[in-house]
Design a protein around this motif. Structure first.
Motif, PDB file in Angstrom:
ATOM      1  N   ARG A  29       0.873  -1.172   0.000  1.00 23.76           N
ATOM      2  CA  ARG A  29       0.000   0.000   0.000  1.00 23.76           C
ATOM      3  C   ARG A  29       0.907   1.218   0.000  1.00 23.76           C
ATOM      4  N   GLY A  30       0.839   1.996  -1.073  1.00 22.35           N
ATOM      5  CA  GLY A  30       1.721   3.142  -1.200  1.00 22.35           C
ATOM      6  C   GLY A  30       3.167   2.710  -1.282  1.00 22.35           C
ATOM      7  N   ASN A  31       4.012   3.281  -0.429  1.00 31.32           N
ATOM      8  CA  ASN A  31       5.445   2.967  -0.418  1.00 31.32           C
ATOM      9  C   ASN A  31       5.799   1.799   0.489  1.00 31.32           C
ATOM     10  N   VAL A  32       4.782   1.219   1.112  1.00 29.93           N
ATOM     11  CA  VAL A  32       5.002   0.118   2.052  1.00 29.93           C
ATOM     12  C   VAL A  32       4.698  -1.210   1.359  1.00 29.93           C
ATOM     13  N   CYS A  33       5.661  -2.134   1.402  1.00 26.32           N
ATOM     14  CA  CYS A  33       5.445  -3.433   0.783  1.00 26.32           C
ATOM     15  C   CYS A  33       6.112  -4.514   1.635  1.00 26.32           C
ATOM     16  N   ALA A  34       5.707  -5.740   1.410  1.00 21.50           N
ATOM     17  CA  ALA A  34       6.313  -6.865   2.125  1.00 21.50           C
ATOM     18  C   ALA A  34       6.005  -8.141   1.359  1.00 21.50           C
ATOM     19  N   THR A  35       6.886  -9.121   1.494  1.00 21.90           N
ATOM     20  CA  THR A  35       6.708 -10.388   0.791  1.00 21.90           C
ATOM     21  C   THR A  35       6.824 -11.558   1.759  1.00 21.90           C
ATOM     22  N   GLN A  36       5.966 -12.563   1.558  1.00 20.70           N
ATOM     23  CA  GLN A  36       6.104 -13.800   2.326  1.00 20.70           C
ATOM     24  C   GLN A  36       7.306 -14.592   1.813  1.00 20.70           C
ATOM     25  N   PHE A  37       7.565 -14.511   0.528  1.00 22.90           N
ATOM     26  CA  PHE A  37       8.716 -15.198  -0.059  1.00 22.90           C
ATOM     27  C   PHE A  37       9.999 -14.420   0.214  1.00 22.90           C
ATOM     28  N   HIS A  38      11.121 -15.061  -0.083  1.00 25.07           N
ATOM     29  CA  HIS A  38      12.438 -14.459   0.148  1.00 25.07           C
ATOM     30  C   HIS A  38      13.027 -13.985  -1.173  1.00 25.07           C
ATOM     31  N   PRO A  39      12.971 -12.700  -1.487  1.00 28.12           N
ATOM     32  CA  PRO A  39      13.580 -12.245  -2.743  1.00 28.12           C
ATOM     33  C   PRO A  39      15.077 -12.489  -2.791  1.00 28.12           C
ATOM     34  N   GLU A  40      15.745 -12.402  -1.648  1.00 24.61           N
ATOM     35  CA  GLU A  40      17.204 -12.607  -1.631  1.00 24.61           C
ATOM     36  C   GLU A  40      17.589 -14.060  -1.859  1.00 24.61           C
ATOM     37  N   LYS A  41      16.595 -14.963  -1.856  1.00 26.01           N
ATOM     38  CA  LYS A  41      16.833 -16.376  -2.138  1.00 26.01           C
ATOM     39  C   LYS A  41      16.113 -16.819  -3.399  1.00 26.01           C
ATOM     40  N   SER A  42      15.596 -15.876  -4.170  1.00 20.04           N
ATOM     41  CA  SER A  42      14.800 -16.192  -5.360  1.00 20.04           C
ATOM     42  C   SER A  42      15.553 -15.922  -6.651  1.00 20.04           C
ATOM     43  N   GLY A  43      16.874 -16.034  -6.601  1.00 19.87           N
ATOM     44  CA  GLY A  43      17.667 -15.919  -7.799  1.00 19.87           C
ATOM     45  C   GLY A  43      17.539 -14.564  -8.479  1.00 19.87           C
ATOM     46  N   ALA A  44      17.624 -14.570  -9.808  1.00 21.38           N
ATOM     47  CA  ALA A  44      17.571 -13.333 -10.581  1.00 21.38           C
ATOM     48  C   ALA A  44      16.232 -12.630 -10.397  1.00 21.38           C
ATOM     49  N   ALA A  45      15.149 -13.399 -10.336  1.00 23.83           N
ATOM     50  CA  ALA A  45      13.829 -12.794 -10.154  1.00 23.83           C
ATOM     51  C   ALA A  45      13.760 -12.036  -8.836  1.00 23.83           C
ATOM     52  N   GLY A  46      14.304 -12.624  -7.783  1.00 20.66           N
ATOM     53  CA  GLY A  46      14.265 -11.979  -6.474  1.00 20.66           C
ATOM     54  C   GLY A  46      15.085 -10.711  -6.419  1.00 20.66           C
ATOM     55  N   LEU A  47      16.262 -10.722  -7.063  1.00 23.43           N
ATOM     56  CA  LEU A  47      17.073  -9.510  -7.076  1.00 23.43           C
ATOM     57  C   LEU A  47      16.388  -8.405  -7.876  1.00 23.43           C
ATOM     58  N   ASP A  48      15.658  -8.783  -8.905  1.00 24.61           N
ATOM     59  CA  ASP A  48      14.904  -7.773  -9.650  1.00 24.61           C
ATOM     60  C   ASP A  48      13.814  -7.147  -8.777  1.00 24.61           C
ATOM     61  N   ILE A  49      13.191  -7.943  -7.918  1.00 26.06           N
ATOM     62  CA  ILE A  49      12.169  -7.415  -7.011  1.00 26.06           C
ATOM     63  C   ILE A  49      12.800  -6.447  -6.013  1.00 26.06           C
ATOM     64  N   LEU A  50      13.914  -6.841  -5.431  1.00 24.99           N
ATOM     65  CA  LEU A  50      14.606  -5.948  -4.497  1.00 24.99           C
ATOM     66  C   LEU A  50      15.016  -4.650  -5.177  1.00 24.99           C
TER      67      LEU A  50
END
Length: 583
Positions: free
Chosen positions: A223-244
């Motif tokens: 919501r707005g500038n606040v976000c959170a993920t149940q999954f681990h972007p730092e452990k999700s390979g290239a896709a996760g780094l793109d999210i970060l």
């Protein structure tokens, strides 16, 4: 974890004993493959700074490494004022809900976090860092959360027949367009959790994406500038780094590609393909990745040297590039007196986690011990240092067998003293893997033994049709009066979150996994089971997934020697209708 600072101070003295090995490993890493990382990473950006809220539990090193790889510096939260002053705040929650809230309250962070988020300032929570935003959780006996997102966190329903924890790479179901996920397209991301939030009309304005595991659960909120993920972007390979990077760099997010239409590949939770590295010191004291048949790791002939298949950090990086879903390090050196100082697995983890953005498991030496000076270290303290060095999970082998013998002798009473219980209580069941090393025992009649028997499709040396699997310790050298099914059920009750199921009879043979063993154990427990030992072809992976409830399959030698590429295994699985991550 309230004791983590004291633990780190107590363990700091081990650093000098790691120094020589650290220099050796860094020399190896410097000689590694140039340009290995194929990820789109930002150049270092001067004073760009991310504030990281690390409250002292679990592996936060991978988050740090991911942020730095994207070109940002890190400021640690040391007081509530640091939260208030942050330009971008990342909160990677690891461990149990109740303990995390206790630490946040104890340090005076709760109101600072609420104020920061209410002000709609850039915030990203990860895993437990998302769950804590909800009103509360039934974990830890039930406790209150930050109450920023409507709803409560509940345990997955084990009656639906799915293993819990939910571990692995799953698809996202995007609920509304968002720059945060604009780069994900049709790629899976990595989850590891036993508790989840459920989408509802009350939290619909928050829910950005869901995933499915026996029902829909919340995978990401925004919501707005606040976000959170149940999954681990730092452990999700290239896709996760793109999210970060999308969170950290609005310009990158705005330039993100439109969501791709779902492909024709099998959907849902992928079956994991894990690369295993047996690491030990050779006769010259150098760390090598080795592999043997029935646990014999020395070359035959006059040299009798330890078989050397590569350097651990370099091989781990290669497997990340080749698409391994996880990397497991098993420290098989014969240390027994000083597991944190005798071999530098801590340094292996530190270096591997700098460029490997999938889960890392480490086994070997995860137990209590007393060093030469008489100082005692608990299993929890040892595990804590491995987590801080980059491990996501620790694997416990022989000590688990001894703990189960004690547990059974006491009438299945738990007293909290075992390594499994200690680590699970602080870091969660998903952080504890139990490695079982069994061998087949033939019996003419199941009535002749109290152990769990199956009628086999094979026959024993004297025509026996029934068998059970005896657990071993000391690298398979000593059998114990505990069977694999019995052990698996006991460690699940003690708090383990996953089982790594080896098979001494099949190890190094290349004729396939022991399907009967894997089926017997995976049918007996509700936690995920990793099949190990015996893989020699892609068809062996599809067979174990089609004929058992295994959640993952592990191989070593065939990957080390490039006999079977990981990509070939993944392609074969998808062609067979078995979900596998390929991007």
């Amino acid at each position: 974890m309230s004791g983590s600072l004291a633990q780190r101070q107590q363990l700091a003295g081990l650093g000098a004993q790691q120094a020589h090995a650290s220099r050796q490993l860094r020399t190896q890493a410097a000689a590694g493959r140039p340009g290995r990382c194929r990820l789109a990473c930002a150049a270092a950006g001067g004073d760009r700074e991310v504030t990281l809220l690390d409250y002292g539990a679990g592996n936060v090193r991978s988050v740090r490494n991911a942020i730095r790889k994207l070109g940002y510096s890190i400021k640690e939260v040391e007081s509530a004022a640091d939260i208030a002053a942050a330009d971008k705040l990342v909160f990677p929650g690891v461990g149990a809900f109740g303990q995390a809230m206790h630490i946040l309250q104890q340090r005076g962070y709760v109101e600072a976090l609420r104020d920061y988020i209410h002000a709609d300032r850039p915030f990203m929570g990860i895993c437990l860092g998302m769950q804590l935003l909800f009103e509360g959780s039934e974990e830890s006996g039930g406790c209150e959360g930050l109450a920023l997102v409507p709803g409560r966190v509940t345990h997955f329903d084990t009656t639906k027949g799915l293993p819990v924890p939910h571990i692995g790479w799953n698809d996202l179901i995007i609920k509304h367009p968002s720059a945060l996920l604009s780069q994900v397209a049709d790629r899976r991301v990595y989850f590891v959790h036993s508790y989840h939030a459920t989408p509802s009309p009350e939290n619909a304005e928050w829910v950005l994406a869901t995933s499915d595991y026996g029902g829909e659960f919340v995978a990401a909120v925004q919501r707005g500038n606040v976000c959170a993920t149940q999954f681990h972007p730092e452990k999700s390979g290239a896709a996760g780094l793109d999210i970060l990077r999308s969170f950290l760099d609005p310009q990158f997010a705005a330039a993100g590609a439109a969501q791709a239409a779902p492909s024709s590949r099998p959907r849902g939770l992928a079956k994991r393909v894990i690369a295993c590295l047996d690491v030990r010191a050779n006769d010259n004291g150098d760390l090598v990745v080795t592999k043997g048949d029935q646990y014999d790791v020395r070359e035959s002939g006059s040299t009798n040297e330890v078989r050397n298949l590569g350097k651990p950090v370099e091989l781990a990086g290669r497997y990340f590039d080749e698409g391994a879903d996880e990397v497991t390090f098993l420290n098989i050196t014969g240390f027994r007196d000083f597991p944190l100082g005798d071999l530098p697995m801590l340094e292996v983890l530190r270096q591997a986690s700098e460029g490997v953005f999938v889960p890392l498991t480490v086994g070997g030496g995860i137990r209590e011990f007393t060093d030469g000076s008489g100082k005692h270290y608990s299993a929890l303290q040892v595990a804590a240092e491995y987590f801080r060095s980059g491990a996501d999970k620790v694997s416990i082998g022989s000590d688990a067998v001894l703990a189960v013998e004690q547990y059974l002798a006491s009438g299945k009473q738990k007293d909290g003293s075992t390594a499994i219980e200690q680590i699970s209580r602080v870091y969660g069941a998903q952080a504890v893997v139990v490695s079982i090393d069994p061998k087949r025992v033939w019996v003419a009649d199941p009535a002749n033994t109290t152990h769990h028997c199956v009628k086999s499709s094979k026959t024993g040396p004297n025509g026996e049709q029934w068998c059970w699997w005896q657990c071993t310790v000391k690298g398979g050298r000593e059998g114990r009066d505990v069977d694999a099914v019995q052990l698996a059920q006991a460690v699940e009750d003690l708090g383990a979150g996953e089982i790594l199921l080896n098979c001494i009879d099949c190890d190094g043979v290349g004729q396939g996994f022991d399907i009967e063993l894997v089926a017997a154990v995976s049918d007996a427990v509700t936690i995920p089971v990793i099949a190990s030992s015996g893989a020699g072809a892609p068809e062996h992976f599809s067979e174990v997934f089609q004929k058992t409830r295994a959640a993952a399959a592990l191989a070593a030698g065939i990957f080390h020697r490039r006999e079977v590429p990981i990509a070939a295994v993944k392609d074969h699985l998808n062609e067979s209708g078995i979900p596998a991550r390929t991007a």
